[in-house]
Design a protein around this motif. Structure first.
Motif, short mmCIF file in Angstrom:
data_model
loop_
_atom_site.label_atom_id
_atom_site.label_comp_id
_atom_site.label_asym_id
_atom_site.label_seq_id
_atom_site.Cartn_x
_atom_site.Cartn_y
_atom_site.Cartn_z
N TYR A 261 10.04 35.02 47.25
CA TYR A 261 10.07 35.84 48.43
C TYR A 261 8.82 36.89 48.30
CZ TYR A 261 15.36 35.14 47.79
OH TYR A 261 16.40 34.54 48.18
N ASP A 262 8.48 36.80 49.58
CA ASP A 262 7.31 37.70 49.92
C ASP A 262 7.40 39.16 49.68
OD1 ASP A 262 4.56 38.26 50.88
OD2 ASP A 262 5.49 39.03 52.66
N THR A 263 8.80 39.60 50.30
CA THR A 263 9.22 41.01 50.08
C THR A 263 10.65 41.09 50.17
OG1 THR A 263 7.07 41.69 51.34
CG2 THR A 263 9.03 43.22 51.02
N LEU A 264 11.18 41.78 49.06
CA LEU A 264 12.72 42.30 49.03
C LEU A 264 12.53 43.82 49.17
CD1 LEU A 264 14.24 40.09 46.26
CD2 LEU A 264 14.40 40.00 48.73
N LEU A 265 13.35 44.43 49.96
CA LEU A 265 13.43 45.93 50.49
C LEU A 265 14.64 46.54 50.22
CD1 LEU A 265 12.02 48.21 51.64
CD2 LEU A 265 12.76 47.59 53.87
N LEU A 266 14.84 47.51 49.24
CA LEU A 266 15.93 48.26 49.21
C LEU A 266 15.63 49.58 49.70
CD1 LEU A 266 18.81 48.94 47.71
CD2 LEU A 266 17.28 49.65 45.66
N LEU B 142 11.52 40.07 39.21
CA LEU B 142 11.09 40.89 40.34
C LEU B 142 9.53 41.42 39.76
CD1 LEU B 142 14.32 43.03 40.64
CD2 LEU B 142 13.30 41.19 41.98
N GLU B 143 8.73 41.65 40.62
CA GLU B 143 7.18 42.01 39.98
C GLU B 143 7.00 42.90 41.24
OE1 GLU B 143 4.99 38.47 39.82
OE2 GLU B 143 5.68 37.74 38.09
N GLU C 209 15.31 35.25 53.36
CA GLU C 209 14.02 35.02 53.61
C GLU C 209 13.19 34.38 52.72
OE1 GLU C 209 13.18 35.17 56.86
OE2 GLU C 209 15.05 36.14 57.31
N PHE C 210 13.95 33.38 51.86
CA PHE C 210 13.32 32.67 50.90
C PHE C 210 12.21 31.45 51.35
CE2 PHE C 210 17.57 30.75 51.39
CZ PHE C 210 17.23 29.46 51.73
N THR D 206 10.32 48.64 47.25
CA THR D 206 9.97 47.20 47.83
C THR D 206 9.41 46.35 46.53
OG1 THR D 206 9.21 48.07 49.86
CG2 THR D 206 8.39 46.09 49.31
N THR D 207 9.52 45.15 46.45
CA THR D 207 9.22 44.44 45.23
C THR D 207 8.56 43.19 46.03
OG1 THR D 207 9.71 42.85 43.38
CG2 THR D 207 11.56 43.09 45.00
N ASN D 208 7.47 42.95 45.79
CA ASN D 208 6.58 41.44 46.06
C ASN D 208 6.74 40.60 45.36
OD1 ASN D 208 4.80 44.24 47.43
ND2 ASN D 208 5.59 42.83 48.97
N ASN D 209 6.55 39.24 45.84
CA ASN D 209 6.29 38.14 44.90
C ASN D 209 7.51 37.79 43.94
OD1 ASN D 209 3.68 37.68 46.41
ND2 ASN D 209 2.95 39.08 44.82
N ALA D 210 8.85 38.18 44.31
CA ALA D 210 9.73 37.66 43.59
C ALA D 210 10.14 36.43 43.47
CB ALA D 210 11.17 38.42 44.23
N LYS D 211 10.63 35.83 42.36
CA LYS D 211 10.79 34.35 42.19
C LYS D 211 12.18 34.14 41.73
CE LYS D 211 6.66 33.46 42.38
NZ LYS D 211 5.83 32.49 43.55
#
Length: 236
Positions: free
Chosen positions: A100-105, A160-161, A79-80, A130-135
Motif C-alpha cells: 500500500y502506498d498510503t493508508l489514511l485514518l 505498518l511503517e 488500493e493495494f 497516515t502510514t506509507n509503504n504498508a505491507k
C-alpha cells in the motif's frame, strides 16, 4: 514460500496459477469499497473501514489529558498493489504479497486536561494519521468442496511503517501535540491485528464468491500450467 522450498516439499509452482490469482484479486477490489455498515457481496466494506469511538487517557506530572476519538474511518485498503503471488498446485497453497502506498485514518478528537495539574487545556478538531509503504502477506489454503475449489483458511500479516499525524486546531503547546501524536500513532498500531483480521475475512469471502463461478476442473486448469511454464517441480 520460495520456489526452492516448494520443489523440496514436492509442490509445483504454477506461473499460470499466479496470473489467475492476480486476476481474481483484482476483481475483488471494487467489492471491497462501499458505505460503512452496508454489506456488499457478503462482506462489510473495507474501504472505508469504520473504527469505533475510543477514549484514551494519559497521566504524567507535567500533563494529564483525556482524549475522545470519534467518527473514525480508515481509507485505502482496496488500493493495494499485488507485488508477488506464489501458487503451489499440489499443496493447494497460495502466498500473496500486497503493498500500500498510503493508508489514511481520519476522524475527530476532543481533548480535556491540565498542564502541571493546574492549567486547564481543551481542544477539538479533525485529525489524520497516515502510514506509507504498508505491507501485507496473505497465506491461503485451498480445498475441494462440492465439486469446486474454495479457500479454507486465509491469514494475513500487516506491517505498518512511516506513521505520521496531523492535528487541526491544537492548543497547549509542543508537549500536548507530542503526546497526542504518540497516542494516535499507538492507536493505529493497536488496530493492526483487527485490520489484518478484517482483510483476511473479506478477501476469503470475496475469493470464494469468485471461485463459485468455476467447477473443480476449470478451477484446477486456472491454477495449473504446462511443464514448459513450470518453474519448479512437476504436476505429474
Amino acid at each position: 514460500m520460495t520456489e526452492q522450498s516448494a520443489a523440496e516439499e514436492g509442490g509445483a509452482v504454477s506461473a499460470a496459477g499466479e496470473e489467475a490469482i492476480r486476476s481474481l484479486l483484482a476483481s475483488c477490489r471494487e467489492s471491497m469499497k462501499g458505505e460503512p455498515g452496508r454489506t456488499t457481496a457478503g462482506v462489510i466494506p473495507l474501504d472505508p473501514l469504520s473504527v469505533e469511538t475510543q477514549i484514551i487517557t494519559h497521566q504524567h506530572p507535567a500533563l494529564t489529558i483525556s482524549v475522545k476519538l470519534s467518527n473514525m474511518a480508515l481509507t485505502g485498503l482496496s488500493e493495494f498493489v499485488i507485488e508477488e503471488v506464489k501458487v503451489n498446485v499440489q499443496l493447494l497453497t497460495i502466498t500473496v504479497s500486497l503493498a500500500y502506498d498510503t493508508l489514511l485514518l481520519d476522524g475527530e478528537y476532543e481533548l480535556q486536561g491540565k498542564l502541571v495539574k493546574v492549567i486547564p487545556i481543551s481542544a477539538r478538531g479533525p485529525f489524520t494519521v497516515t502510514t506509507n509503504n504498508a505491507k501485507v502477506t496473505l497465506r491461503a489454503k485451498l480445498k475441494e468442496c462440492r465439486g469446486r475449489l474454495e479457500v479454507r483458511d486465509l491469514t494475513s500479516d500487516l506491517i505498518l511503517e512511516g506513521v505520521r499525524c496531523r492535528l487541526a486546531q491544537m492548543t497547549g503547546g509542543a508537549l500536548v501535540s507530542k503526546v497526542l501524536n504518540s497516542l494516535l500513532t499507538d492507536l493505529l498500531r493497536r488496530e493492526r491485528p483487527r485490520l489484518a483480521h478484517e482483510l483476511s475475512a473479506a478477501l476469503k469471502t470475496l475469493l470464494n464468491n469468485e471461485l463459485k463461478n468455476f467447477n473443480l476442473g476449470v478451477s484446477l486448469q486456472l491454477l495449473q500450467t504446462s511443464d514448459r511454464l513450470m518453474r519448479r517441480g512437476s504436476l505429474y
